[in-house]
Motif scaffolding. Sequence first.
Motif, PDB file in Angstrom:
ATOM      1  N   UNK A 114       3.744 -14.649  -3.373  1.00 53.17           N
ATOM      2  CA  UNK A 114       4.107 -13.432  -2.661  1.00 53.17           C
ATOM      3  C   UNK A 114       4.069 -13.609  -1.157  1.00 53.17           C
ATOM      4  N   UNK A 115       4.289 -12.513  -0.456  1.00 55.33           N
ATOM      5  CA  UNK A 115       4.288 -12.478   1.003  1.00 55.33           C
ATOM      6  C   UNK A 115       3.416 -11.318   1.451  1.00 55.33           C
ATOM      7  N   UNK A 116       2.633 -11.513   2.481  1.00 54.67           N
ATOM      8  CA  UNK A 116       1.789 -10.430   2.974  1.00 54.67           C
ATOM      9  C   UNK A 116       2.551  -9.593   3.997  1.00 54.67           C
ATOM     10  N   UNK A 117       2.081  -8.376   4.211  1.00 54.36           N
ATOM     11  CA  UNK A 117       2.699  -7.524   5.224  1.00 54.36           C
ATOM     12  C   UNK A 117       2.634  -8.153   6.618  1.00 54.36           C
ATOM     13  N   UNK A 118       1.493  -8.750   7.025  1.00 54.61           N
ATOM     14  CA  UNK A 118       1.492  -9.416   8.337  1.00 54.61           C
ATOM     15  C   UNK A 118       2.551 -10.507   8.456  1.00 54.61           C
ATOM     16  N   UNK A 119       2.819 -11.214   7.372  1.00 58.74           N
ATOM     17  CA  UNK A 119       3.852 -12.256   7.411  1.00 58.74           C
ATOM     18  C   UNK A 119       5.236 -11.643   7.593  1.00 58.74           C
ATOM     19  N   UNK A 125       9.306  -9.728  13.976  1.00 61.80           N
ATOM     20  CA  UNK A 125       9.039  -9.921  15.405  1.00 61.80           C
ATOM     21  C   UNK A 125       9.786 -11.141  15.948  1.00 61.80           C
ATOM     22  N   UNK A 126       9.835 -12.206  15.157  1.00 64.75           N
ATOM     23  CA  UNK A 126      10.472 -13.447  15.615  1.00 64.75           C
ATOM     24  C   UNK A 126      11.983 -13.298  15.777  1.00 64.75           C
ATOM     25  N   UNK A 127      12.557 -12.256  15.172  1.00 66.52           N
ATOM     26  CA  UNK A 127      14.002 -12.050  15.248  1.00 66.52           C
ATOM     27  C   UNK A 127      14.396 -11.079  16.357  1.00 66.52           C
ATOM     28  N   UNK A 135       7.747  -3.892  21.160  1.00 66.74           N
ATOM     29  CA  UNK A 135       6.845  -2.770  21.419  1.00 66.74           C
ATOM     30  C   UNK A 135       7.241  -1.552  20.582  1.00 66.74           C
ATOM     31  N   UNK A 136       8.532  -1.262  20.506  1.00 72.00           N
ATOM     32  CA  UNK A 136       8.997  -0.132  19.703  1.00 72.00           C
ATOM     33  C   UNK A 136       8.693  -0.363  18.226  1.00 72.00           C
ATOM     34  N   UNK A 137       8.856  -1.587  17.778  1.00 72.87           N
ATOM     35  CA  UNK A 137       8.538  -1.943  16.396  1.00 72.87           C
ATOM     36  C   UNK A 137       7.062  -1.675  16.111  1.00 72.87           C
ATOM     37  N   UNK A 138       6.198  -2.072  17.024  1.00 79.66           N
ATOM     38  CA  UNK A 138       4.764  -1.835  16.852  1.00 79.66           C
ATOM     39  C   UNK A 138       4.452  -0.343  16.824  1.00 79.66           C
ATOM     40  N   UNK A 139       5.153   0.430  17.635  1.00 76.60           N
ATOM     41  CA  UNK A 139       4.942   1.879  17.646  1.00 76.60           C
ATOM     42  C   UNK A 139       5.317   2.497  16.304  1.00 76.60           C
ATOM     43  N   UNK A 140       6.375   1.995  15.712  1.00 74.11           N
ATOM     44  CA  UNK A 140       6.799   2.522  14.414  1.00 74.11           C
ATOM     45  C   UNK A 140       5.801   2.130  13.323  1.00 74.11           C
ATOM     46  N   UNK A 141       5.236   0.939  13.420  1.00 69.78           N
ATOM     47  CA  UNK A 141       4.191   0.542  12.475  1.00 69.78           C
ATOM     48  C   UNK A 141       2.962   1.437  12.634  1.00 69.78           C
ATOM     49  N   UNK A 142       2.618   1.752  13.877  1.00 68.26           N
ATOM     50  CA  UNK A 142       1.498   2.668  14.121  1.00 68.26           C
ATOM     51  C   UNK A 142       1.776   4.036  13.500  1.00 68.26           C
ATOM     52  N   UNK A 143       3.040   4.472  13.570  1.00 62.51           N
ATOM     53  CA  UNK A 143       3.404   5.799  13.065  1.00 62.51           C
ATOM     54  C   UNK A 143       3.213   5.908  11.556  1.00 62.51           C
ATOM     55  N   UNK A 147      -2.117  -0.912  10.521  1.00 60.64           N
ATOM     56  CA  UNK A 147      -2.813  -1.626  11.591  1.00 60.64           C
ATOM     57  C   UNK A 147      -2.492  -3.112  11.456  1.00 60.64           C
ATOM     58  N   UNK A 148      -1.579  -3.585  12.278  1.00 57.03           N
ATOM     59  CA  UNK A 148      -1.123  -4.975  12.166  1.00 57.03           C
ATOM     60  C   UNK A 148      -2.212  -5.973  12.549  1.00 57.03           C
ATOM     61  N   UNK A 149      -3.311  -5.513  13.150  1.00 58.32           N
ATOM     62  CA  UNK A 149      -4.404  -6.406  13.536  1.00 58.32           C
ATOM     63  C   UNK A 149      -5.515  -6.451  12.489  1.00 58.32           C
ATOM     64  N   UNK A 150      -5.394  -5.654  11.449  1.00 56.52           N
ATOM     65  CA  UNK A 150      -6.404  -5.626  10.394  1.00 56.52           C
ATOM     66  C   UNK A 150      -6.175  -6.818   9.460  1.00 56.52           C
TER      67      UNK A 150
END
Length: 213
Positions: A114-119, A125-127, A135-143, A147-150
């Motif tokens: 499988x693949x993890x959400x962080x992956x 992000x790399x694309x 930054x906008x992508x991170x804001x949408x994840x926050x919404x 928590x991408x750092x968890x």
Amino acid sequence: MHVESTLGAWRTAFAARRDLLSDEEMIGLFGELEVLGVILDRGLAGSEPIPSWTGPGGSDHDFTLPGLYQIECKATAPHSEKLHISNEDQLESKDMSLYLACVRAAIVQDARSGTTLPEVVHQIESKLRDDGSVQLFHQKLDAVHFDRLDRRYEDVAIELTSIDYYEVRDGAPRIVPGDLHAGVSRVKYQIRTNDLAPYKVPELPHASISKRM
């Protein structure tokens, strides 16, 4: 140093108490990110792909591709025969054509399959071409409360089985606001995936198909 170590301990304690997304929420987010990856890979949203991910902002549909169409994404178990629709607005096509993306995925014990959400987040992000998009992508994840750092998410692997696309047009199984009597709203229902077969398309189109109502 003592203050810094204390703050670090507090951050660790708060992170430990913060709830992860539920299994259902993780699979749902995984499905949307997989579709976002397809949009990025095929250039369907032009130079600004992240604004096309409108679900985190509370839109009725998960994606809106300007000048093309909208996409509603539904994640379900690999062998499920039903899709759960949250309300009568989700499959209503108004001013644009609408497609339904059915993502079949499941949490698996073997991380190698499988693949993890962080992956998946890192792949997207790399694309992205600029810091503003990231930054906008991170804001949408926050919404969506991810928590991408968890680092606990690194232990949850999700296996993608398939992504199928359906054109939501006249005759497709759905409930829309016009079907309801006055005073009835927020209707939840299920669709049998077999009944969607006549509306299946091989992939998301590059150009809008004339709306057929």
